[in-house]
Write an enzyme that holds these catalytic residues in place. Structure first.
Site, PDB file in Angstrom:
ATOM      1  N   MET A   1      10.745   2.498   9.745  1.00  0.00           N
ATOM      2  CA  MET A   1      11.463   1.272   9.369  1.00  0.00           C
ATOM      3  C   MET A   1      12.482   0.874  10.432  1.00  0.00           C
ATOM      4  SD  MET A   1      12.386   1.170   5.392  1.00  0.00           S
ATOM      5  CE  MET A   1      11.239   0.498   4.216  1.00  0.00           C
ATOM      6  N   GLY A   2      13.141  -0.238  10.204  1.00  0.00           N
ATOM      7  CA  GLY A   2      14.165  -0.695  11.145  1.00  0.00           C
ATOM      8  C   GLY A   2      14.257  -2.211  11.209  1.00  0.00           C
TER       9      GLY A   2
ATOM     10  N   ARG B   1      -5.060  19.271  31.494  1.00  0.00           N
ATOM     11  CA  ARG B   1      -3.830  19.431  30.708  1.00  0.00           C
ATOM     12  C   ARG B   1      -4.143  20.259  29.462  1.00  0.00           C
ATOM     13  NH1 ARG B   1      -0.110  15.086  31.064  1.00  0.00           N
ATOM     14  NH2 ARG B   1       1.142  16.448  29.754  1.00  0.00           N
TER      15      ARG B   1
ATOM     16  N   ASP C   1      18.932   0.782   9.434  1.00  0.00           N
ATOM     17  CA  ASP C   1      18.420   0.119  10.647  1.00  0.00           C
ATOM     18  C   ASP C   1      19.368   0.232  11.844  1.00  0.00           C
ATOM     19  OD1 ASP C   1      16.451  -0.654   8.902  1.00  0.00           O
ATOM     20  OD2 ASP C   1      17.208  -2.682   8.636  1.00  0.00           O
TER      21      ASP C   1
ATOM     22  N   ARG D   1      -4.865   8.850  14.699  1.00  0.00           N
ATOM     23  CA  ARG D   1      -4.492   8.600  13.310  1.00  0.00           C
ATOM     24  C   ARG D   1      -3.139   7.901  13.259  1.00  0.00           C
ATOM     25  NH1 ARG D   1      -9.014   9.924  12.914  1.00  0.00           N
ATOM     26  NH2 ARG D   1      -9.964  11.493  11.537  1.00  0.00           N
TER      27      ARG D   1
ATOM     28  N   ALA E   1      34.261   8.410  -2.535  1.00  0.00           N
ATOM     29  CA  ALA E   1      35.513   8.555  -1.764  1.00  0.00           C
ATOM     30  C   ALA E   1      36.492   7.441  -2.153  1.00  0.00           C
ATOM     31  CB  ALA E   1      35.214   8.506  -0.268  1.00  0.00           C
TER      32      ALA E   1
ATOM     33  N   ARG F   1      19.032  -7.874  -3.094  1.00  0.00           N
ATOM     34  CA  ARG F   1      19.176  -8.861  -2.027  1.00  0.00           C
ATOM     35  C   ARG F   1      19.335 -10.183  -2.785  1.00  0.00           C
ATOM     36  NH1 ARG F   1      17.787  -5.866   2.431  1.00  0.00           N
ATOM     37  NH2 ARG F   1      16.114  -4.362   2.204  1.00  0.00           N
ATOM     38  N   CYS F   2      20.571 -10.672  -2.844  1.00  0.00           N
ATOM     39  CA  CYS F   2      20.907 -11.745  -3.797  1.00  0.00           C
ATOM     40  C   CYS F   2      20.775 -13.125  -3.166  1.00  0.00           C
ATOM     41  CB  CYS F   2      22.340 -11.516  -4.294  1.00  0.00           C
ATOM     42  SG  CYS F   2      22.941 -12.805  -5.382  1.00  0.00           S
TER      43      CYS F   2
HETATM   44  O1  F6P Z   1      17.158  -2.956   5.966  1.00  0.00           O
HETATM   45  C1  F6P Z   1      16.654  -1.765   5.519  1.00  0.00           C
HETATM   46  C2  F6P Z   1      15.160  -1.846   5.383  1.00  0.00           C
HETATM   47  O2  F6P Z   1      14.738  -0.601   4.869  1.00  0.00           O
HETATM   48  C3  F6P Z   1      14.393  -2.225   6.649  1.00  0.00           C
HETATM   49  O3  F6P Z   1      14.223  -1.139   7.523  1.00  0.00           O
HETATM   50  C4  F6P Z   1      13.094  -2.723   6.065  1.00  0.00           C
HETATM   51  O4  F6P Z   1      12.478  -3.657   6.926  1.00  0.00           O
HETATM   52  C5  F6P Z   1      13.538  -3.397   4.796  1.00  0.00           C
HETATM   53  O5  F6P Z   1      14.801  -2.832   4.445  1.00  0.00           O
HETATM   54  C6  F6P Z   1      12.602  -3.228   3.623  1.00  0.00           C
HETATM   55  O6  F6P Z   1      13.107  -3.955   2.568  1.00  0.00           O
HETATM   56  P1  F6P Z   1      12.566  -3.855   1.085  1.00  0.00           P
HETATM   57  O7  F6P Z   1      12.959  -2.520   0.546  1.00  0.00           O
HETATM   58  O8  F6P Z   1      13.233  -4.976   0.386  1.00  0.00           O
HETATM   59  O9  F6P Z   1      11.085  -3.984   1.167  1.00  0.00           O
END
Ligand code: F6P
Length: 359
Positions: free
Chosen positions: A179-180, A227, A137, A264, A22, A81-82
């Protein structure tokens, strides 16, 4: 002719490519050259630029061969991630690269860490820049949604539905970890939508013993003979500091006396981060990109385009505001330490529905 650079940084998120696309088209339409930066801030420091528009007799157009990428997941520009960008020297080197390449402004597409870096770059070097929030996240303060969240939620829902099929067939309790990072948003939103029986969030801290007691009680009540429940689904955020596989085996031991009930676990991991962006993420990408390019044209800098936010300056798009990056940083901190009203409300809401979920 003005030149704008664009980069993607941090964990990739579905919708990043749609946002870059975009920006390319909006730039071309407005006579602004768009330059891509490969590999996020690392590529910026190392001067890894590539043209994304080219001049033709009819004016600027996107370079060939990239249009199809708009509908793909990940980021075609690459991302890192720099560590170098965390230092003032790294940021100075990045600013020098921009000046050296004759670039007037920068668009940074990334999560809270990347946008914090962008704020420092703007403050220390007077680089003109605008951020676009992108992180599955949903932990970027000051925006209701970041790019990638909707696609990630749809992926989790699909996984929950699939796992529910097999869980029901075998009378099983399943723990699904999503994730998160430190945010439980994905677990909460997907858990409720997938009609999970319980959701475990880092924002609701509990000891391992408390979690085990709660889940054991839930299994016993749910699988009681009167149940007819056949599947129990627990969605756990990765930020809850108890290993998911361990939790499943501890729980299974605790309910070993129950006939025909097993536990599980499945850790979805990076599966949740990939995939083609949904309509919602592509729509968000286009509208946040439009606001970013317009904001730069109007002389704004050090701001983020935010979606459906109570904060910030209005834009022509009633759902998008411009939030100062400094305010984004403050609100993100509050979200992560639990003092933000946004997080308090989420936890209150979840508490309200907890009894309902378990039915
Ligand atoms: O920030 C996004 C994320 O996917 C998080 O949910 C997770 O904790 C992290 O990045 C994983 O990072 P990497 O891909 O560097 O292992």
């Amino acid at each position: 002719m003005p030149r704008i650079a664009v980069l993607t940084s941090g964990g990739d998120a579905p919708g990043m490519n749609a946002a870059v696309w975009a920006i390319i088209k909006l730039g071309a339409a407005n006579g602004v050259e768009i330059v891509g930066v490969e590999r996020g801030y690392d590529g910026l420091i190392d001067g890894e630029f590539r043209p994304l528009t080219r001049a033709t007799a009819g004016g600027l157009v996107p370079v060939p061969g990239i249009a199809w990428l708009a509908g793909t997941g990940g980021t075609f520009l690459g991302s890192t991630r720099c560590a170098r960008f965390l230092t003032p020297e790294g940021r100075k080197a990045a600013a020098d690269r921009l000046t050296g390449a004759g670039i007037d402004a920068l668009v940074v597409i990334g999560g809270n860490g990347s946008l914090t870096g962008a704020h420092r770059l703007a403050a220390e070097t007077a680089t003109t820049l605008v951020g676009i929030p992108a992180s599955i996240d949903n932990d970027v303060g000051g925006t209701t949604d970041a790019l990638g969240v909707d696609t990630a939620l749809n992926t989790i829902l699909e996984a929950c539905d699939r796992i529910s099929d097999t869980a029901r067939s075998h009378h099983r309790a399943f723990i699904i970890e999503v994730m998160g990072r430190r945010s439980g948003y994905l677990a909460m939103a997907a858990g409720v939508a997938a009609t999970a029986d319980a959701v475990l969030l880092p924002e609701q801290p509990k000891t391992s013993g408390e979690i085990l007691d709660q889940l054991e009680g839930l299994i016993r009540a749910s699988f009681a003979p009167e149940r007819d429940k056949r599947r129990l689904l627990i969605v756990k955020a990765e930020g809850v500091p108890i290993p998911t596989i361990q939790l499943a085996s501890d729980l299974e031991e605790r309910v070993a006396d129950l006939d025909d009930v097993s536990v599980r676990a499945s850790v979805l991991g990076h599966l949740v981060r990939g995939g083609r962006p949904t309509y919602q993420d592509r729509m968000l990408a286009g509208r946040l990109a439009l606001a970013a390019i317009t904001a730069l044209g109007d002389g704004h800098s050090d701001v983020m385009t935010a979606w459906s936010s109570p904060m910030g300056t209005p834009t022509i798009d009633t759902s998008v505001t411009l939030v100062p990056l400094a305010a984004m940083i403050e609100e993100t901190k509050a979200m992560l330490d639990g003092s933000s009203e946004v997080v308090r409300r989420r936890v209150r809401l979840l508490r309200e529905v907890q009894g309902v979920l378990a039915l």
